[in-house]
Design a protein around this motif. Structure first.
Motif, PDB file in Angstrom:
ATOM      1  N   LYS A 124       0.814  -1.215   0.000  1.00 56.28           N
ATOM      2  CA  LYS A 124       0.000   0.000   0.000  1.00 56.28           C
ATOM      3  C   LYS A 124       0.840   1.254   0.000  1.00 56.28           C
ATOM      4  CE  LYS A 124      -4.403  -1.535   1.669  1.00 56.28           C
ATOM      5  NZ  LYS A 124      -5.345  -1.595   2.747  1.00 56.28           N
ATOM      6  N   SER A 125       2.093   1.156   0.431  1.00 59.95           N
ATOM      7  CA  SER A 125       2.761   2.423   0.663  1.00 59.95           C
ATOM      8  C   SER A 125       4.196   2.503   0.176  1.00 59.95           C
ATOM      9  CB  SER A 125       2.748   2.724   2.155  1.00 59.95           C
ATOM     10  OG  SER A 125       3.439   1.715   2.829  1.00 59.95           O
ATOM     11  N   LYS A 126       4.754   1.471  -0.367  1.00 57.13           N
ATOM     12  CA  LYS A 126       6.158   1.539  -0.762  1.00 57.13           C
ATOM     13  C   LYS A 126       6.302   1.434  -2.275  1.00 57.13           C
ATOM     14  CE  LYS A 126       7.852   1.315   3.505  1.00 57.13           C
ATOM     15  NZ  LYS A 126       8.695   2.306   4.125  1.00 57.13           N
ATOM     16  N   ILE A 127       7.315   2.113  -2.780  1.00 51.65           N
ATOM     17  CA  ILE A 127       7.616   2.050  -4.205  1.00 51.65           C
ATOM     18  C   ILE A 127       8.936   1.308  -4.377  1.00 51.65           C
ATOM     19  CG2 ILE A 127       8.132   3.404  -6.260  1.00 51.65           C
ATOM     20  CD1 ILE A 127       5.356   3.940  -5.350  1.00 51.65           C
TER      21      ILE A 127
END
Lengths: 340, 385
Positions: free
Chosen positions: A164-167
């Motif tokens: 959900k939150s890391k690239i």
């Protein structure tokens, strides 16, 4: 391999960032431009694409004349949201209702040719998280500024959004590197210069798109390149570096099905062109196995290699675009006039 | 004076008619990560957008605060500042890509302060659409290093090096619409760090646990008797520490703020906490340090100041109910320099400092109108007494 193509026909998006110039040139050439977004359950990203394109390339710089969403029957709020933010929204099944109904990205792109008005059509995937107006203007730049170029393809770095939150900084393009590039290297080495043949962002003149068939599903990008290459040669194609594109990750099984459809399209094109003589009928099922409670069970996906004919062969289309077809100012050298 | 008030309700629809441009600015700027001290990329995007909208001057000050200036019609009137801080609490590797739904925008930092900065970048275009010209220059400043350890360095530097008088200022925050901040509490933001050497020795018969030491400090702070007048409080805001479940913690830290409308009381509470820290350090024989991160003096406008009264009138005209409270933002730096200023919120939001923060789109247009109303009030002389 003709290596000069990659030097002459590869651009960086920054080369086309002077939007005043693009608008002036578009107006001078009396061109109209349509942006088409094919969708299937894209409620998370569709609004952002419409808003940014509308703000930057319609309200502030009149480069695009219409934004059209062609939807494959989303079950989320894709259509309501798109309509709410000012796009013209169509359900693919409502276009040419008398024809057999198919579901797939290629189907939406093909039908978009009938409901859009533009001399140039820009196709963008609707799941781009880092959408920026360069995705459209950079594809339009070579088409507007260089008369020889009729079709432009995007390439980019492809970081993948994980969780959900890391690239993750690198990755993506697995089907390209494992399937398409080996095929091109084996059969059409010139085409290996197209760095991301599967990118979902491309633009071209209507007279190109209306003369080529569109596979219904994932094979559409591959077939488009093969057909344009076969019909008009590599020099009408250009590619533009769009920097970075963030998209949702697909699991390996989904990529497997994608690879199947691409191989299917590729082999059928080879047969059609008389380049291979395949004695047996190809199967149309992708079989993948799952371990369920200690037992291996097959997941079978039927992937039929259906395709729509060149839309110019559809009478309703020819009727609607009759005038445009008769006085086409941007005709491609050597193009056959199907209207006779 | 009421002339401009009458025009305000009509502005809302005009601003809404370019909603795609306002939202585009919010998204393009907000999707560019800007953790405090690493705002360079967002600064560039903000400058790019200001330049795109053809402000008369676009530059950075010596501290790299990006600034756009819209020239006013008067040579003699001092400028009006409109300010929003650029930095966010989120690191670069956090997904900053926003999702827009029918009436909401969601994503990291959207409330604090992508909406504020996006609106700031949109003001030149909005002024143009509304046909507004001002006597004063309008200085649009996206200030860096505001939050946490940034300690409002950006705005401090900007005002310190701005050599000419400033007529008044509006500070913009993403939420909540209806807030009207015209006073800043005195504040000291500090961190207490406890470190225990992991190497064994004769010093301790039983190894102390850093988390328990911090817990002891918290307990003692809780026992402080704080006065109701002057209004004062200690906020225990952050804790961290330890390595894993089955191991004694060798380090732990506590972040807190002391707030009061009396600077003297802030200092007095700070000294009490300092005593607690030194006493605990001595008693438990551990390394316990109290570090001050930020310090703001109490300052305020009176409620009957013409700027506050004008802001109340503007909000009432737009059917907003003003809600007042202290603010420890850029406002305090303006007020401490005797520059009349207020802080206003743009829209309504939820999940304020979380990655799934969400704002409503529809109220944004009223929020912007309210900002414009206050700028018009300042331009009409609300800060000139």
């Amino acid at each position: 391999m003709n290596k000069s193509w990659i030097d002459n026909n590869t651009f960086h998006y920054s080369k086309f960032s002077d939007l005043h110039r693009l608008v002036n040139e578009k107006q001078r050439k009396n061109l109209t431009i349509s942006l088409c977004l094919p969708t299937l359950n894209e409620e998370k990203t569709i609004a952002k694409e419409i808003l940014i394109m509308k703000s930057e390339l319609m309200t502030r710089y009149p480069l695009i004349d219409e934004i059209v969403v062609v939807d494959s029957g989303s079950t989320d709020k894709t259509r309501e949201i798109a309509r709410g933010y000012g796009a013209d929204v169509y359900e693919a099944s409502e276009i040419f209702p008398h024809l057999d109904k198919f579901v797939g990205k290629g189907e939406n792109l093909w039908k978009a040719l009938y409901i859009t008005k533009g001399d140039i059509i820009v196709y963008l995937d609707a799941d781009i998280k880092n959408i920026h107006h360069r995705f459209a203007y950079a594809l339009l730049g070579p088409l507007i500024l260089y008369d020889r170029i009729k079709y432009v393809k995007a390439f980019y770095d492809r970081p993948i959004a994980i969780g959900k939150s890391k690239i993750r900084p690198t990755g993506g393009g697995r089907v390209t590197e494992l399937v398409v590039r080996p095929l091109f290297s084996l059969f059409f080495p010139d085409l290996t210069q197209i760095l991301q043949p599967l990118s979902g962002e491309y633009a071209g003149y209507r007279e190109i798109f209306e003369h080529i068939p569109f596979p219904i599903g994932y094979g559409v990008e591959t077939s488009m390149i093969l057909d344009i290459y076969e019909k008009w040669g590599l020099d009408v194609i250009a590619q533009v570096d769009l920097d970075r594109r963030i998209h949702r990750n697909r699991d390996t099984k989904a990529l497997g099905r994608m690879a199947f459809a691409i191989l299917q399209t590729f082999i059928e094109r080879k047969i059609k062109l008389g380049l291979v003589d395949y004695k047996e009928k190809l199967y149309d099922e992708m079989i993948q196995f799952n371990l369920v409670k200690g037992e291996y069970k097959p997941d079978i996906y039927k992937i039929v290699g259906l395709e729509r004919p060149p839309i110019i062969e559809i009478p309703e289309y020819r009727k609607k675009f009759k005038r445009a077809l008769q006085k086409r100012p941007h005709a491609i050298a050597g193009e056959t006039d199907v209207l006779g | 004076m009421s002339d401009y008030l009458e025009k305000l309700p009509g502005f809302v629809d005009t601003i809404k008619s370019i909603q795609e441009t306002v939202i585009t600015n919010i998204v393009l700027i907000g999707q560019t990560p800007a953790p405090t001290f690493k705002e360079k990329q967002r600064t560039s995007i903000f400058m790019e957008r200001l330049a795109e909208f053809q402000v008369d001057e676009c530059t950075t000050d010596g501290y790299r605060n990006p600034i756009g200036i819209i020239k006013g019609t008067s040579e003699s009137k001092p400028p009006i500042f409109v300010v929003a801080h650029l930095d966010t609490i989120f690191d670069k590797d956090v997904d900053h890509y926003y999702s827009i739904q029918e009436n909401t925008i969601m994503g990291a930092g959207i409330i604090d302060n992508s909406v504020g900065v996006g609106v700031l970048a949109s003001l030149p275009e909005i002024f143009r659409r509304l046909g507004l010209r001002f006597e004063s220059d309008i200085v649009l400043a996206g200030v860096i290093q505001s939050l946490g350890k940034g300690n409002l360095r950006g705005i401090r530097h900007l005002l310190k090096t701005w050599t000419t008088p400033i007529r008044g200022a509006v500070c913009i925050e993403g939420a909540e619409l209806g807030r009207l901040n015209y006073y800043a509490d005195g504040m000291i933001r500090c961190e207490i760090d406890c470190n225990i050497s992991p190497v064994g020795g004769f010093k301790h018969k039983f190894k102390p646990n850093a988390i328990l030491i911090i817990n002891e400090v918290i307990n003692q702070i809780m026992q402080l008797r704080l006065p109701q007048k002057p209004r004062s409080r200690v906020i225990i805001g952050k804790t961290s520490g330890g390595f894993k479940h089955g191991m004694i913690a060798y380090d732990a830290s506590l972040g807190l703020e002391i707030q009061s409308n009396s600077d003297k009381m802030v200092k007095s509470i700070f000294n009490s906490i300092k005593d607690i820290v030194e006493g605990t350090s001595h008693e438990y024989e551990v390394d316990l340090k109290l570090n001050t991160l930020s310090n703001i003096h109490a300052a305020k406008l009176q409620f009957n100041h013409p700027l506050v009264k004008s802001a109340v009138n503007v909000m009432k005209k737009l059917d907003l109910t003003p809600v007042s409270g202290p603010s420890e933002s850029e406002l305090s730096i303006f007020l401490s320099r005797n520059i009349p200023s207020i802080t206003l919120g743009i829209t309504r939001g939820e999940n304020h400092h979380q990655q799934n923060a969400r704002v409503e789109i529809e109220p944004i247009f009223t929020g912007i109108t309210q900002i414009i109303g206050v700028i018009m009030a300042i331009d009409n002389g609300a800060c000139d007494e």
